[in-house]
Design a protein around this motif. Structure first.
Motif, short mmCIF file in Angstrom:
data_model
loop_
_atom_site.label_atom_id
_atom_site.label_comp_id
_atom_site.label_asym_id
_atom_site.label_seq_id
_atom_site.Cartn_x
_atom_site.Cartn_y
_atom_site.Cartn_z
N LEU A 67 0.94 -1.15 -0.11
CA LEU A 67 -0.11 0.10 0.18
C LEU A 67 0.85 1.17 -0.04
CD1 LEU A 67 -2.71 1.31 0.25
CD2 LEU A 67 -2.51 1.45 2.61
N GLY A 68 0.35 2.24 -0.80
CA GLY A 68 1.40 3.25 -0.92
C GLY A 68 0.54 4.43 -1.11
N GLU A 69 1.34 5.51 -1.53
CA GLU A 69 0.66 6.99 -1.46
C GLU A 69 -0.49 7.03 -2.78
OE1 GLU A 69 4.30 8.79 -1.95
OE2 GLU A 69 3.89 10.08 0.10
N SER A 70 -0.01 6.28 -3.70
CA SER A 70 -1.10 6.26 -4.96
C SER A 70 -2.14 5.29 -4.94
CB SER A 70 -0.26 6.27 -6.21
OG SER A 70 0.66 5.02 -6.30
N GLY A 71 -2.16 4.47 -4.12
CA GLY A 71 -3.05 3.27 -3.99
C GLY A 71 -2.43 1.91 -3.57
N SER A 72 -3.06 0.81 -3.98
CA SER A 72 -2.59 -0.72 -3.64
C SER A 72 -2.23 -1.37 -4.76
CB SER A 72 -3.63 -1.52 -2.79
OG SER A 72 -4.18 -0.67 -1.67
N ALA A 73 -1.35 -2.13 -4.64
CA ALA A 73 -0.95 -3.06 -5.74
C ALA A 73 -0.99 -4.65 -5.26
CB ALA A 73 0.68 -2.79 -5.94
N ILE A 86 -0.43 -5.47 -10.48
CA ILE A 86 -1.42 -4.55 -10.75
C ILE A 86 -1.86 -3.51 -9.64
CG2 ILE A 86 -4.06 -4.38 -11.02
CD1 ILE A 86 -4.08 -7.33 -12.30
N LYS A 87 -1.71 -2.38 -10.16
CA LYS A 87 -1.67 -1.34 -9.26
C LYS A 87 -3.18 -0.45 -9.59
CE LYS A 87 1.42 1.96 -8.19
NZ LYS A 87 2.45 2.97 -8.38
N ARG A 88 -3.91 -0.54 -8.21
CA ARG A 88 -5.18 0.15 -8.33
C ARG A 88 -5.04 1.39 -7.58
NH1 ARG A 88 -9.96 -2.78 -4.58
NH2 ARG A 88 -11.83 -2.06 -5.93
N LEU A 89 -5.27 2.47 -8.57
CA LEU A 89 -5.06 3.65 -8.04
C LEU A 89 -5.98 4.25 -7.04
CD1 LEU A 89 -3.61 5.50 -11.31
CD2 LEU A 89 -2.48 4.46 -9.65
N SER A 90 -5.59 5.11 -6.30
CA SER A 90 -6.54 5.88 -5.43
C SER A 90 -7.39 6.78 -6.35
CB SER A 90 -5.97 6.62 -3.99
OG SER A 90 -5.17 5.66 -3.41
N ASN A 91 -8.51 7.30 -5.88
CA ASN A 91 -9.37 8.28 -6.56
C ASN A 91 -8.18 9.57 -6.54
OD1 ASN A 91 -11.39 6.70 -7.38
ND2 ASN A 91 -12.32 7.31 -5.62
N ASN A 92 -8.28 10.30 -7.75
CA ASN A 92 -7.74 11.56 -7.84
C ASN A 92 -8.44 12.70 -8.37
OD1 ASN A 92 -5.66 13.59 -7.75
ND2 ASN A 92 -4.83 12.86 -9.69
N PRO A 93 -9.16 13.39 -7.67
CA PRO A 93 -10.00 14.65 -8.29
C PRO A 93 -9.13 15.54 -8.95
CG PRO A 93 -9.78 14.75 -5.94
CD PRO A 93 -9.05 13.45 -6.21
N MET A 94 -7.93 15.71 -8.88
CA MET A 94 -6.97 16.47 -9.39
C MET A 94 -6.96 16.46 -10.88
SD MET A 94 -6.48 18.41 -6.78
CE MET A 94 -6.63 18.30 -5.10
N GLN A 95 -6.91 15.02 -11.36
CA GLN A 95 -6.86 14.47 -12.62
C GLN A 95 -8.02 14.17 -13.55
OE1 GLN A 95 -3.77 15.61 -13.52
NE2 GLN A 95 -3.04 13.97 -14.10
N SER A 96 -8.02 14.71 -14.83
CA SER A 96 -8.99 14.47 -15.45
C SER A 96 -8.67 13.09 -16.22
CB SER A 96 -9.40 15.75 -16.66
OG SER A 96 -8.24 15.60 -17.68
#
Length: 351
Positions: A67-73, A86-96
């Motif tokens: 588990l890291g800053e950008s999500g889980s792997a 497989i990296k499951r990215l955390s939701n990031n409202p900053m990015q379209s």
């Protein structure tokens, strides 16, 4: 099975502004329960979300790699038998979604033996999965200063340093800034070849309000002095971090703990931009060999070790203008006839 921390398991696709501008062919469509879905360049596989979900046994904890800053792997085995991460990215409202797809497209074309390879992606609604090559060995931090771990020989350490330098030089050549060079972001394959991971994170986390490398105090020692003030990532800041990584690998210790152990407070280091007080004093007294990891029991070529440490000092100096470009660093590491400039005294950094 060896557990691999998430933070080293892949290449972030969330730092578009760190990349050179390129034309990107994109396609968009609606699918998966009405949620938005999109496609990047046709050259990178767009996996079915359900296939990846099944490959991880529905993201079962037993397959979680970290588990890291950008999500889980998660470790996963695809239908054709290929083992991947497989990296499951955390939701990031900053990015379209468009920005994410541009980054996927750009990074999919980055191929180098010392960089972790992005193999594909999948998007379902707001969820983004990234598929990376699976690297079987642990990250570098699991082999330095850790009891009951195999001792890295000098040749292994030198190869890791050179491999990391080549990977970072390639990123800079492609106008990509890493932004978070540290032990945990250096993967080691079955042959202990270095593979740099997680490049591109810097801009994403700055926009999200979290400065890369500061979430864990152990990583503060890797940040260039100017980053503690301005926060922005640059190639020169990468070079500083790489210099500190060299010191880690040669001494066998973590950067921040090492600074404390030699009596140079971390706060002084951060605010004044000083390198390691002790290493600098050893350099002046021509006793740099005393800094080499004692676990090697003297089994290392002294001249080569001193040369590598000298390169680390040159990279990790307070003045960003005096740090050599990574292409030059690679040459200094691989060409014994290449002159290495003496590092200037680590002068105070003006706040």
């Amino acid at each position: 099975m060896v557990s691999v921390p998430l933070s080293i398991l892949g290449v972030s696709v969330l730092g578009a502004s760190c990349f050179a501008a390129k034309n990107v062919k994109e396609k968009r469509k609606e699918k998966h329960n009405g949620g938005p879905s999109a496609s990047a360049n046709e050259s990178i596989p767009n996996f079915e979300y359900e296939e990846l979900e099944s490959a991880t046994n529905y993201f079962d904890q037993s397959n979680k790699l970290g588990l890291g800053e950008s999500g889980s792997a998660y470790k996963a085995v695809l239908s054709d038998g290929t083992t991947v991460a497989i990296k499951r990215l955390s939701n990031n409202p900053m990015q379209s979604m468009d920005a994410v797809l541009k980054d996927v497209d750009l990074i999919s074309g980055i191929q180098h033996p010392n960089l972790v390879q992005l193999l594909g992606y999948s998007i379902k609604g707001s969820e983004i999965l990234l598929v990376y090559e699976y690297v079987p060995n642990e990250s570098l931090d699991h082999f330095l200063g850790i009891a009951n771990k195999p001792i890295l020989s000098w040749d292994m350490r030198k190869n890791i340093i050179v491999g990391t330098a080549k990977g970072l030089a390639y990123l800079h050549q492609e106008s990509i800034i890493h932004g978070d060079i540290k032990q945990r972001n250096i993967l080691l394959d079955e042959n202990f070849t270095a593979k740099v991971a997680d490049f591109g994170l810097a801009r994403f986390f700055q926009e999200g309000g979290t400065r890369v490398g500061t979430a864990d105090g152990r990583n503060l020692g890797y940040l260039a002095p100017e980053r503690h003030i301005r926060g922005n990532s640059t190639e020169k800041a990468d070079i500083y971090s790489f210099g500190m990584l060299i010191i880690d690998i040669v001494t066998g210790k973590g950067t921040a703990p090492f600074l404390r152990n030699v009596g140079c407070s971390l706060q002084t280091f951060i605010t004044k931009g000083e390198l390691s007080c002790q290493i600098w004093s050893f350099y002046l007294s021509d006793n740099l060999a005393e800094c080499v990891d004692p676990k090697l029991r003297g089994k290392f070529p002294k001249r080569d070790a001193l040369r590598v440490l000298n390169i680390g000092l040159v990279c990790a100096q307070a003045s960003d203008e005096l740090r050599p470009p990574m292409s030059k660093v690679v040459k200094m590491l691989t060409d014994g006839n290449c002159a290495i400039p003496p590092p200037p005294h680590p002068a105070p950094f003006d706040l």
